[in-house]
Structure formats: structure tokens, C-alpha cells
Design a protein around this motif. Sequence first.
Motif, PDB file in Angstrom:
ATOM      1  N   SER B 167       0.825  -1.205   0.000  1.00 33.20           N
ATOM      2  CA  SER B 167       0.000   0.000   0.000  1.00 33.20           C
ATOM      3  C   SER B 167       0.866   1.265   0.000  1.00 33.20           C
ATOM      4  CB  SER B 167      -0.941  -0.006   1.209  1.00 33.20           C
ATOM      5  OG  SER B 167      -0.192   0.039   2.405  1.00 33.20           O
ATOM      6  N   GLU B 168       2.151   1.110  -0.313  1.00 36.47           N
ATOM      7  CA  GLU B 168       3.096   2.223  -0.359  1.00 36.47           C
ATOM      8  C   GLU B 168       3.058   3.072   0.896  1.00 36.47           C
ATOM      9  OE1 GLU B 168       2.134   4.098  -4.051  1.00 36.47           O
ATOM     10  OE2 GLU B 168       2.875   2.419  -5.224  1.00 36.47           O
ATOM     11  N   PRO B 169       3.309   2.432   2.041  1.00 37.76           N
ATOM     12  CA  PRO B 169       3.247   3.159   3.314  1.00 37.76           C
ATOM     13  C   PRO B 169       4.446   4.074   3.488  1.00 37.76           C
ATOM     14  CG  PRO B 169       4.123   0.973   3.690  1.00 37.76           C
ATOM     15  CD  PRO B 169       3.757   1.035   2.230  1.00 37.76           C
ATOM     16  N   LYS B 170       4.314   4.994   4.434  1.00 39.50           N
ATOM     17  CA  LYS B 170       5.439   5.871   4.760  1.00 39.50           C
ATOM     18  C   LYS B 170       6.153   5.384   6.012  1.00 39.50           C
ATOM     19  CE  LYS B 170       3.326   9.950   2.709  1.00 39.50           C
ATOM     20  NZ  LYS B 170       1.917   9.497   2.547  1.00 39.50           N
ATOM     21  N   VAL B 171       5.391   4.630   6.819  1.00 36.03           N
ATOM     22  CA  VAL B 171       5.947   4.143   8.081  1.00 36.03           C
ATOM     23  C   VAL B 171       5.784   2.628   8.137  1.00 36.03           C
ATOM     24  CG1 VAL B 171       5.748   4.179  10.601  1.00 36.03           C
ATOM     25  CG2 VAL B 171       5.328   6.275   9.296  1.00 36.03           C
ATOM     26  N   LEU B 172       6.836   1.949   8.573  1.00 34.58           N
ATOM     27  CA  LEU B 172       6.770   0.506   8.739  1.00 34.58           C
ATOM     28  C   LEU B 172       7.106   0.192  10.196  1.00 34.58           C
ATOM     29  CD1 LEU B 172       6.220  -1.534   6.488  1.00 34.58           C
ATOM     30  CD2 LEU B 172       8.681  -1.921   6.307  1.00 34.58           C
ATOM     31  N   ILE B 173       6.237  -0.586  10.838  1.00 34.64           N
ATOM     32  CA  ILE B 173       6.529  -1.027  12.203  1.00 34.64           C
ATOM     33  C   ILE B 173       6.923  -2.492  12.129  1.00 34.64           C
ATOM     34  CG2 ILE B 173       5.631  -1.338  14.529  1.00 34.64           C
ATOM     35  CD1 ILE B 173       3.686   0.920  14.023  1.00 34.64           C
ATOM     36  N   CYS B 174       8.148  -2.804  12.510  1.00 33.81           N
ATOM     37  CA  CYS B 174       8.662  -4.164  12.415  1.00 33.81           C
ATOM     38  C   CYS B 174       8.812  -4.736  13.817  1.00 33.81           C
ATOM     39  CB  CYS B 174      10.015  -4.172  11.723  1.00 33.81           C
ATOM     40  SG  CYS B 174       9.972  -3.434  10.095  1.00 33.81           S
ATOM     41  N   ALA B 191      19.801  -6.268   5.674  1.00 38.03           N
ATOM     42  CA  ALA B 191      20.331  -5.533   4.524  1.00 38.03           C
ATOM     43  C   ALA B 191      19.185  -5.094   3.617  1.00 38.03           C
ATOM     44  CB  ALA B 191      21.321  -6.408   3.752  1.00 38.03           C
ATOM     45  N   LEU B 192      18.207  -6.000   3.424  1.00 41.62           N
ATOM     46  CA  LEU B 192      17.042  -5.668   2.603  1.00 41.62           C
ATOM     47  C   LEU B 192      16.262  -4.503   3.209  1.00 41.62           C
ATOM     48  CD1 LEU B 192      14.944  -6.338   0.362  1.00 41.62           C
ATOM     49  CD2 LEU B 192      13.897  -7.917   1.986  1.00 41.62           C
ATOM     50  N   LEU B 193      16.090  -4.556   4.526  1.00 40.42           N
ATOM     51  CA  LEU B 193      15.318  -3.528   5.214  1.00 40.42           C
ATOM     52  C   LEU B 193      15.990  -2.160   5.057  1.00 40.42           C
ATOM     53  CD1 LEU B 193      12.753  -3.556   6.919  1.00 40.42           C
ATOM     54  CD2 LEU B 193      14.175  -3.744   8.954  1.00 40.42           C
ATOM     55  N   LEU B 194      17.298  -2.107   5.211  1.00 41.23           N
ATOM     56  CA  LEU B 194      18.024  -0.847   5.062  1.00 41.23           C
ATOM     57  C   LEU B 194      17.926  -0.329   3.630  1.00 41.23           C
ATOM     58  CD1 LEU B 194      21.232  -1.477   7.192  1.00 41.23           C
ATOM     59  CD2 LEU B 194      19.477   0.258   7.588  1.00 41.23           C
ATOM     60  N   ASP B 195      18.010  -1.267   2.677  1.00 42.94           N
ATOM     61  CA  ASP B 195      17.923  -0.897   1.273  1.00 42.94           C
ATOM     62  C   ASP B 195      16.542  -0.322   0.948  1.00 42.94           C
ATOM     63  OD1 ASP B 195      18.702  -0.947  -1.539  1.00 42.94           O
ATOM     64  OD2 ASP B 195      17.265  -2.600  -1.701  1.00 42.94           O
ATOM     65  N   LEU B 196      15.488  -0.991   1.422  1.00 43.15           N
ATOM     66  CA  LEU B 196      14.129  -0.516   1.165  1.00 43.15           C
ATOM     67  C   LEU B 196      13.901   0.839   1.831  1.00 43.15           C
ATOM     68  CD1 LEU B 196      12.190  -3.846   1.761  1.00 43.15           C
ATOM     69  CD2 LEU B 196      12.485  -2.682  -0.416  1.00 43.15           C
ATOM     70  N   GLN B 197      14.408   0.973   3.044  1.00 42.44           N
ATOM     71  CA  GLN B 197      14.219   2.217   3.782  1.00 42.44           C
ATOM     72  C   GLN B 197      14.806   3.385   2.995  1.00 42.44           C
ATOM     73  OE1 GLN B 197      16.814   3.918   5.923  1.00 42.44           O
ATOM     74  NE2 GLN B 197      15.344   5.345   6.833  1.00 42.44           N
ATOM     75  N   LYS B 198      15.985   3.169   2.423  1.00 44.32           N
ATOM     76  CA  LYS B 198      16.648   4.222   1.669  1.00 44.32           C
ATOM     77  C   LYS B 198      15.905   4.499   0.355  1.00 44.32           C
ATOM     78  CE  LYS B 198      21.155   3.945   2.179  1.00 44.32           C
ATOM     79  NZ  LYS B 198      22.439   3.302   1.811  1.00 44.32           N
ATOM     80  N   ARG B 199      15.566   3.411  -0.350  1.00 41.44           N
ATOM     81  CA  ARG B 199      14.955   3.572  -1.677  1.00 41.44           C
ATOM     82  C   ARG B 199      13.568   4.185  -1.610  1.00 41.44           C
ATOM     83  NH1 ARG B 199      14.842  -1.229  -5.743  1.00 41.44           N
ATOM     84  NH2 ARG B 199      15.138  -2.634  -3.988  1.00 41.44           N
ATOM     85  N   LEU B 200      12.781   3.796  -0.587  1.00 45.89           N
ATOM     86  CA  LEU B 200      11.390   4.232  -0.510  1.00 45.89           C
ATOM     87  C   LEU B 200      11.201   5.382   0.467  1.00 45.89           C
ATOM     88  CD1 LEU B 200       9.785   0.666  -0.399  1.00 45.89           C
ATOM     89  CD2 LEU B 200      10.169   2.105  -2.399  1.00 45.89           C
ATOM     90  N   GLY B 201      12.288   5.814   1.113  1.00 47.44           N
ATOM     91  CA  GLY B 201      12.184   6.908   2.068  1.00 47.44           C
ATOM     92  C   GLY B 201      11.285   6.585   3.245  1.00 47.44           C
ATOM     93  N   LEU B 202      11.373   5.349   3.722  1.00 48.74           N
ATOM     94  CA  LEU B 202      10.497   4.926   4.819  1.00 48.74           C
ATOM     95  C   LEU B 202      10.996   5.439   6.167  1.00 48.74           C
ATOM     96  CD1 LEU B 202      10.126   1.142   3.918  1.00 48.74           C
ATOM     97  CD2 LEU B 202       8.349   2.882   3.709  1.00 48.74           C
TER      98      LEU B 202
END
Lengths: 334, 271
Positions: B167-174, B191-202
Motif C-alpha cells: 500500500s506504499e506506506p510511509k511508516v513501517l513497524i517491524c 540488509a534488505l530492510l536498510l535498502d528498502l528504507q533508503k529507496r522508498l524513504g520509509l
Amino acid sequence: MTAMRQALLDVAELSVAFPGRNGPIRAVDGVSFRLEPGESLVIAGESGSGKSMLCRALMNIQPGAASVTATRMDWQGRALGALSPRDWRALRGGQMAMIFQDPAAALNPLLSVGRQIMDVVNAHRACSRAQARSRAIEVLGLAGLPEPEARLASYPSQLSGGMRQRVAIALALAAAPKLIIADEATTNLDVSIQAQIVALLKRLQRELGLGLIFVTHDLDLAAEVGGRLMVMYAGQPVETGPVQTVLKDPCHPYTRGLLRSAPTLHSSRETPLQPIPGQTPKPGAVGAGAPFRSRCPVSVEGVCDVRRAPWSEAGPGHRVACNRFALDGRGGLP
Amino acid sequence: MSKPMIEACGIDKTFTLRRDGRLVEHRALKTVSADLHEGEILGIVGESGSGKTTLSRIMIGIDTASKGEILFHGDRVATRREWRDLRRHVQYVFQDPFTALCPTMRIGKALAEPLAIHGIGSREERPARVARMLEMVGLHPDMAGRLPSQLSGGQRQRVNLARALMSEPKVLICDEIVSGLDVSVQAQVLALLLDLQKRLGLSLIFISHDLRVIRYLCDRVLVMYLGEIVEQGRTDEVFAAPKHDYTRRLLAAIPDRDRPAHHSPIDEALK
């Protein structure tokens, strides 16, 4: 060199195999070690490494379909293979005891703590009810349970996770064993409780001269436990030596990869963790070659896929099973 | 500093439990306030029963607070409609990758579901979005046809991440999303989480009991103990100079291969 004392456990080339469609599947393959009284052996590995199955084979509680083979498997100089089921019952719980990962599953929810411990005491020595009761109080105290006498009447559901694990330790100590096998015994506990339980096991080991086999996936925890370390991957031991030596100078690509992928208290994003690509091979998929070859950055073509690595000496008491190390030494490692 | 994305203000939570046949009140959160800024990774650390999961569940409305309120972009979230809107932008990834996925629903359908719920895109373009997302989390698009039982733990956790991101969120709670994984796989997911955070501006809230993972991942950390935040600050500062006694004890209990043997808390305890 000190004169060799009689080992508690002396095991050579222990394997545990399950029948598979294309021949036996080896869950544990070629494990050898010697453990003397008062020593500890840490077995480290990820899921599927065979560490739990190894413990079960040592206690002769492996699943029925498994077949255990070894060129040597001696308990205090006596061949374990020759024991009758009756002898095993006396040994298991009496001389060697196991602490499992999940204390809630290891304890009977319908019996009081005292009753369960007294049952173990009565099974292994002839004594009166009163003597069994006082032994139960004694071991609960040893396991660090506050007010042990009042706890006898408690049921497992009335205790916290840490307290239950202490009861499981008391249960293991009840018949005064010479060896304790702790299989991921602190994994489900909070860190502060984990530190207490490991301290307790080390104290008991020191004071009672127990042998300890400590199974964990956490190499930092292995360092805290101390003693010897055996790193396992896909059922096979790949590196063994004094814990501090192996962690400071890891010589198997898997041990190196594991250490680089695990964050420590000092790691930060400036030096990114280096994950090991891929995943653990399925049981039976390893075949004849080196077990780590599919994920290994320095596997030797034409060698690692056809033969297992021979053991090489990496230092005093420090051995590694790696074809690349055998060829090029430390210089060939990633 | 940027303005908070999401804020918890004075949150209190009381559970009513039955203990020995009597009803007792358990105060799981004691007037807790926390905020998450844009683009930051906030760690919440604490032992079991500290209230870290309860706080995060209240922040997206799975649980309701007994007292206090949640602000999203500075506005109070109160009505059902406002909560629903928040949940499109704030997504939750659960701890157990085995129970978080419906065992009989194919991965592709599980990933398309958030699109249907939030009315995002047309029915026709959903399979393509699913395929793109699977690739983004490092899985083959063919995975869409699989069932959860055909995946490994690490793959399932990637699917859970993918579903939360649909849903293209801005905030992710893990919530403890790497706790059940092997160390080598855990590093892949981090590593995936850091990559996604950077790419999607989460912006991320990362809940864990493992201080080593928190230290590695998070910009800022909240330390919780028995329903209260006992310490908070920049991760490097809190780890270098913990102020609260509980934080110090927690840090001392972490096994550490680099610690000189005589400094081990375990050896301290032995003395």
C-alpha cells in the motif's frame, strides 16, 4: 602435557542417518570429540546443522527411524553401543542429563515441581520419601530458585519462563549427573535471564566438576561459555578448537561468514554486515562434497563438489575441515 | 529536526487479567510518549513484558489505549475512517513469519489483498504490482503462485515485508521480524530492510529484544522496562554511555565475543 584422564565421553565418527528415497540422509555426519570431567564443549550452528540431533544421539533419544553409527562411542571407557535399554535408562537422567530449549514442554504441566524432581530422584537411587524431598529442595536451591521449599508445591504454569528453566536445570541435576547437555537452553529467555542461567551452569560445572555440552546458534554466547567450540554446518563439523582461538582466528569460510553476518555490540551501519548468500542446503542435498560449497566464496572447483575436506591443523588444538585451507592456508580464505 | 510522522502522547494501557479466579488490573503502559520522525529508524528495545509490542499495536490501532492519543502528521486519530487512513500509510510486520500468512492463500493473492482493501490501482494492474514488489524484496516473481508452506523462514519474512509495502506506506513497524531467523539469513533481511528504507524513504519503528541488532540498525532508541520508557536517545550515545541503571544491566547481559573474559557479566555473577 598432563596425563590423559578418563574421558566422560569419547566419540569418533558419529553419524545419524535417516532412510531417504535416494539412500540414507545424514543429519549428523562424522562428529568426533572427547570431553573430560569439568570441561565444556560448545556446539554452534544454524538450523539444520544437526546440533540437536547430535545431542539426541548422545542420549540415545533420537527418533525411531534414525540409525546411529560411530567407530567409537564410549562413556567413561564403556562402549555405549553395547548397553541394554535397562542400562540406558540408568545412564540417561542418572549420569547424563539434558536441558531442552522449551522448559514448558520439558515439564509435566499436571504434576507439581516437587513431585517431578522426586520422581527423578527415586528412579535413580533407593531412598525414602523424605530423602527425595530434601534432595529436591537441594537441587532447586542449586538451580538458584528462591525459596526452594515453598516452590515444591508449585505447578509449571505458575512460574515464569526463567523460573521454569531453573526447574528444568534442577530436574537435570536431581540424580547428580556427570554430564549436562544444554540444547539451546537459554534461547527463549530474556538476555538478563540468559546471563544468569549461563552463569549458573558455569558455576555448577566448576563446583560439581560436571562436563557440559552447550548447544547454541549464538557465537557471542559461545565465547561467554568458554571451553572448546565445534562449529557445525549441514550435519558436519567444519571447525573445532578453543572458543577464543576459533573466534579470533576463524579458519573456515563458514565460521568467517557467520561472524561477519552477526551484529555485535560494536557494529554500526558504517561497516555493513555481510550476509552469507543463499540458504542452508536441504537434508540429503550435500552429497559427497564439502557441505558449504554452494554458499562458499572460495570453493575449489573440481574438489569441493566431489570430496569432503580433510582436517587441517590451524594451530594448537585448532582444526579446520576446508579444501581451500588445505590448499592455500589462511591466505586463500575470504 | 523534521516534524514527527507519528506520535504517541501519554499512552496508558490497562489489561484486566484473571489470576487465581480474581480479576486483577495490569498496567502494561504507564503514560508513555514517543514520536517517529520522517526518514528515521527508531528502535524500541526491552525484555518480555516491557510493553514494546503493546505500544506499537496501539500506534496503528490494533489495540486501543486506555488513555492518551495517537497523532498522525500532527492530527489526532480518532474515527474509524481516520484509523483506516493511517493504516494505509503505517504498516505492521509481525514477528512470526509462519502465523502471519494465511496457509491456504497463495502468495500473489496475499500481496494483492492490501491493494483491494485500500482501493489502490485497477484489478488488471495488480499482478504486475505484485511481481514488481516480489522482485524488490529479492524474490522471484514466480513465488506469487506458491503457498506459504513452500517457503523457508527467510522467504516468508520477505513476503511479509512485501505485503506491508504494497500500500506504499510511509511508516513501517517491524515487531521482532528477524528474531526467528538464522544469523546468516537475519543479515540478509536487515540488509534488505536498510535498502528498502533508503529507496522508498520509509520511516521505521524496529522492535527487538536484541540490542546488537538495534545498535546496528537504529538511529535512535527507546529502552522500555515494565511499561515505561526508562531511557531514550541517539543509539550510539545510549550504547556508549547508558544513563539508566536498567540500560546498563541490559547491555552488560549481552554476550560479547570481544569483551575481555574477566569483564563478562557471567564471571561477575560467579564472584
